[in-house]
Design a protein around this motif. Structure first.
Motif, PDB file in Angstrom:
ATOM      1  N   ARG A   1     -47.003  33.654  55.725  1.00  2.86           N
ATOM      2  CA  ARG A   1     -47.125  35.106  56.079  1.00  2.86           C
ATOM      3  C   ARG A   1     -48.235  35.519  56.910  1.00  2.86           C
ATOM      4  O   ARG A   1     -49.292  34.785  56.943  1.00  2.86           O
TER       5      ARG A   1
ATOM      6  N   TYR B   1     -45.507  40.356  57.140  1.00  2.86           N
ATOM      7  CA  TYR B   1     -43.802  39.832  56.578  1.00  2.86           C
ATOM      8  C   TYR B   1     -44.549  39.173  56.423  1.00  2.86           C
ATOM      9  O   TYR B   1     -44.841  37.510  57.134  1.00  2.86           O
ATOM     10  N   ILE B   2     -43.729  38.083  56.021  1.00  2.00           N
ATOM     11  CA  ILE B   2     -43.221  36.315  55.635  1.00  2.00           C
ATOM     12  C   ILE B   2     -42.469  35.935  57.440  1.00  2.00           C
ATOM     13  O   ILE B   2     -41.432  36.814  57.473  1.00  2.00           O
TER      14      ILE B   2
ATOM     15  N   GLU C   1     -37.263  41.383  53.499  1.00  2.00           N
ATOM     16  CA  GLU C   1     -37.818  41.962  51.941  1.00  2.00           C
ATOM     17  C   GLU C   1     -38.836  41.987  51.569  1.00  2.00           C
ATOM     18  O   GLU C   1     -39.507  41.818  50.408  1.00  2.00           O
ATOM     19  N   SER C   2     -40.002  40.504  52.280  1.00  4.87           N
ATOM     20  CA  SER C   2     -40.591  40.689  51.868  1.00  4.87           C
ATOM     21  C   SER C   2     -42.633  41.294  52.225  1.00  4.87           C
ATOM     22  O   SER C   2     -43.487  40.634  52.127  1.00  4.87           O
TER      23      SER C   2
ATOM     24  N   ASP D   1     -43.220  43.671  48.302  1.00  3.88           N
ATOM     25  CA  ASP D   1     -42.229  41.678  48.651  1.00  3.88           C
ATOM     26  C   ASP D   1     -41.139  42.153  47.418  1.00  3.88           C
ATOM     27  O   ASP D   1     -41.594  41.542  46.437  1.00  3.88           O
TER      28      ASP D   1
ATOM     29  N   SER E   1     -38.791  39.372  47.862  1.00  2.00           N
ATOM     30  CA  SER E   1     -37.909  38.367  48.709  1.00  2.00           C
ATOM     31  C   SER E   1     -37.624  37.269  48.137  1.00  2.00           C
ATOM     32  O   SER E   1     -37.220  36.298  48.040  1.00  2.00           O
TER      33      SER E   1
END
Ligand code: ATP
Ligand code: MG
Length: 556
Positions: free
Chosen positions: A410, A415-416, A440-441, A446, A448
Motif C-alpha cells: 500500500r 492505493y494498493i 477500489e483500495s 477501501d 478491495s
C-alpha cells in the motif's frame, strides 16, 4: 506527602531537614556558577536543572554567577551563549546575574584580612619550587623560606604586587595553613598570582588574579548562598573553603557534592570540546554532533526532553556513565507528541502508475496520530511518484514484504499497487518501477478486500521539493572516550552522513524554523539555519528506533 518523600534525592533531603530546623531562616538560595570558557554541555544542563529546580521547588532563589577568575581562557562570547542556553532550558535568574570579577575588590580585601591576621604570606619562590616543596600526599611538605615574613612586610609586598611592580610569575600570595596536612589543598595553597592579562570585564585594572579556590567559596558567601552544590571533584577542597569561612568570619555557605553526569560515546569537558572545535573535527560548538546545549537545540532536542532526562538521571553520589540512548529516549517521548508527520524519500526511486490516468488527486494524511487536534493535510498524488530505493528489492527473500516484482504494497494514505516492470539503464541500474494500482483500495474507502503486509511512503514527483538531510551518528566510536588520554583517536569518522538528493512533499518547501517533524520511517527532523541557501536542510534529531526502551523490555 509520604509518597513524594520517597522520591527525594539526597540534596532535597538535606534541604528539607534544614528547612525543618529553620537553618538560615528556612531560606534556600542556590547558584549556577559556570566559567565562561566554553559553551555549556549536557552535564551543565544537569547542574542547571538541579540548582534552578531546587530554587523553584523550595520557593527560593538561584543566582547565575560567572566564575570568571581566569582572564586567559574566558570570553564574552561564552557569557552570551551561556545565558541563551539557560533561558532556552526554561530557567530564569531575574536580576541576579553576577560575576566573580565584580567581587575582585572584596576578594582583595579578604586577602589583606588574612595577611593582617598572619594567615597569608607572599612567597617569592618559583612555581617549580612551590610544587616540589609540597611533596606528595604520603610525606610531609616543607615550609617555604618566605613563610614567616611578618604581616606588615606581606601587606607591603601584596600591595606592590597589585600595583604592578613585579614581573609575572615572580611572586604569589599563599594561605598559611599546614604543610603537613594529608589534604594537599591545605598545604599553603596559592591565593593570588601575578598575571598581566586583559580581563574580559575588568580590562587592565588588575594584574593580580585570585585562584579559583580563593574566589569560589567567598563568592558564595558574599551572595548568601545557602546550598552550594558542586561536583564530586571538589569534595576535598571543602576543608579549605571552610577554613576561609572560619578565618574570614563570613557567611557559612555549605557545599554539597554530587556525581558529574557522564554520557556514553562523548566527552564532556570544555577543554576537550574546545580541542575538537579548534582542530576542525566539527563545524563549531553548535555542530549537532557535539554534546552542547546549543548543538542539541540545533539538532532538534527540546528543553522539556532535556529537563526530563535530567530528572530521570537523578542525583548520584558516585560517578557513573549514563547511556546516550536514555537521552535519546527522552527526546523521542517528547517529539512523538509534538512532531508533525511528513513524507520524505531520502534515496528516491521513480515509480510510475501506468494505469492511473487522472490529472492527479489529493489524499488526506493525518498530521500526528498521537494528537487528534493536529488534524490532517492534503497531499498531492499522481501517476509519477518517488519511493525509497530500499523499499524495493528485485530478488527479494520471502520475508521481504515491501515492493518486489509482481508484489503488492500500500502507498501510505493512497492505493494498493502492484509492481509490473523494472526499468534499468544501460549499466543495469534500476531507474524506474512501472506499477498499476487497485482503484477500489483507496485509503479511507477501501472495498478491495485485499490485504497487504506492508505500507510504504512516497512523494509526488512534480510537486516534490529537493531537500538535504543531515544524518548524525555518535561523535565517538568507543563507549567511554573520556577514559582515554588520546581521546581524539576515537572520533567516529562516520558521524555525519549527508543525503543531498532527498525529495520531500510540497509542504516542506518552507519549513517552520521551530517546528519538529517526523519524516515517516526516517526519524525526527528539524530544519537547520543553513536552509537559507535555497534547498531546505534538515537535521535528524534522532532516529525512530528506541534502543533504550528495547533494552528495558529485555530486562523487564
Ligand atoms: P568542564 O570540565 O566541562 O569545563 P567545569 O566543572 O569546569 O566543567 P564549570 O563551568 O566550572 O565547568 O561548571 C559550572 C557548574 O556546572 C559547576 O557547578 C559544575 O560542577 C557543573 N558541572 C560541570 N560539568 C558537569 C557535569 N558533567 N555534570 C554535572 N554538573 C557539571
Ligand atoms: Mg571549571
Amino acid at each position: 506527602m509520604e509518597d513524594s518523600k520517597k522520591t527525594l534525592n539526597f540534596i532535597e533531603e538535606i534541604i528539607e531537614e534544614d528547612i525543618r530546623n529553620g537553618k538560615h531562616g528556612g531560606r534556600v538560595h542556590t547558584r549556577f556558577p559556570p566559567e565562561p570558557n566554553g559553551y555549556l554541555h549536557i552535564g551543565h544542563a544537569k547542574s542547571i536543572c538541579l540548582n534552578f529546580g531546587l530554587a523553584v521547588k523550595y520557593k527560593g532563589k538561584a543566582n547565575l554567577r560567572f566564575d570568571d577568575t581566569n582572564p586567559v581562557t574566558e570570553d564574552t562570547e561564552y557569557v552570551e551563549a551561556i545565558k541563551t542556553d539557560i533561558r532556552w532550558l526554561g530557567f530564569d535568574w531575574d536580576d541576579r546575574e553576577y560575576f566573580a570579577s565584580d567581587y575582585f575588590e572584596r576578594l582583595f580585601q579578604f586577602a589583606l584580612q588574612l595577611i593582617d591576621s598572619g594567615k597569608a604570606y607572599v612567597d617569592d619562590s618559583s612555581s617549580e619550587d612551590i610544587a616540589s616543596l609540597k611533596k606528595g600526599p604520603t610525606e610531609s611538605g616543607i615550609e617555604s623560606p618566605y613563610r614567616n615574613r611578618p604581616p606588615e612586610e606581606n601587606r607591603q609586598l601584596f600591595l606592590r604586587m597589585r600595583a604592578g611592580e613585579f614581573p609575572e610569575g615572580s611572586r604569589v600570595l599563599r594561605a598559611k595553613i599546614d604543610m603537613t596536612s594529608p589534604n594537599m589543598h591545605l598545604r599553603d595553597p596559592v591565593l593570588y598570582r601575578i598575571l598581566y592579562k586583559e580581563h574580559h570585564r575588568t580590562g587592565n585594572k588588575w594584574c593580580i588574579y585570585p585562584m579559583y579556590d580563593f574566589a569560589h567559596g567567598q563568592c558564595d558567601s558574599i551572595e548568601g548562598i545557602t546550598h552550594s552544590i558542586c561536583t564530586l571533584e571538589f569534595e576535598n577542597h571543602k576543608p579549605l573553603y571552610n577554613w576561609f569561612i572560619r578565618e574570614l568570619g563570613i557567611f557559612p555557605s555549605q557545599q554539597y557534592e554530587f556525581a558529574r553526569l557522564n554520557l556514553s560515546y562523548t566527552v564532556m569537558s570544555k577543554r576537550k570540546l574546545l580541542k575538537i572545535v579548534n582542530e576542525g573535527l566539527v563545524e563549531g560548538w553548535d555542530d549537532p554532533r557535539m554534546p552542547t546545549i546549543a548543538a542539541f537545540r540545533r539538532k532538534g532536542y527540546t528543553p522539556a526532553s532535556i529537563r526530563n532526562f535530567a530528572s530521570l538521571v537523578g542525583v548520584a553520589k558516585r560517578d557513573n556513565v549514563i547511556d546516550l540512548s536514555l537521552l535519546e529516549h527522552s527526546v523521542r517521548e517528547d517529539l512523538n507528541k509534538i512532531a508533525l508527520r511528513k513524507m520524505v524519500v531520502k534515496d528516491p526511486l521513480r515509480l510510475t502508475l501506468t494505469d492511473y490516468n487522472q490529472e492527479g488527486e489529493q489524499v488526506e494524511i493525518e498530521n500526528n496520530p498521537e494528537d487528534e487536534s493536529s488534524g490532517s493535510r492534503s497531499v498531492n498524488f499522481s501517476r509519477n511518484l518517488y519511493i525509497e530505493r530500499e523499499d524495493f528489492m528485485e530478488n527479494a527473500p520471502s520475508n521481504f514484504f515491501r515492493l518486489k516484482p509482481g508484489g503488492m504494497v500500500r502507498l501510505k494514505g493512497a492505493y494498493i499497487i502492484i509492481c509490473n516492470k523494472v526499468v534499468k539503464d544501460t549499466q543495469g541500474h534500476i531507474v524506474e518501477l512501472q506499477c498499476s494500482h487497485i482503484p477500489e483500495s483507496r485509503s479511507g474507502s477501501d472495498h478491495s478486500g485485499i490485504k497487504v503486509k506492508s505500507t510504504i511512503h512516497w512523494v509526488e514527483a512534480s510537486t516534490s521539493v529537493d531537500v538535504e538531510l543531515r544524518l548524525y551518528d555518535r561523535l565517538f566510536s568507543v563507549e567511554d572516550p573520556n577514559s582515554k588520554d588520546d581521546f581524539m583517536q576515537f572520533i567516529n569518522p562516520d558521524s555525519l552522513k549527508i543525503e543531498k538528493y532527498a525529495k520531500a512533499e510540497a509542504s516542506l518547501m518552507q519549513p517552520e524554523p521551530d517546528q519538529h517533524y517526523q519524516f515517516v520511517r526516517l526519524g525526527y527532523f528539524k530544519s537547520d539555519p543553513d536552509s537559507k541557501s535555497g534547498v531546505p536542510v534538515f537535521n535528524r534529531t534522532v532516529t525512530l528506533k528506541d534502543g533504550w526502551a528495547k533494552s528495558k523490555q529485555k530486562t523487564d
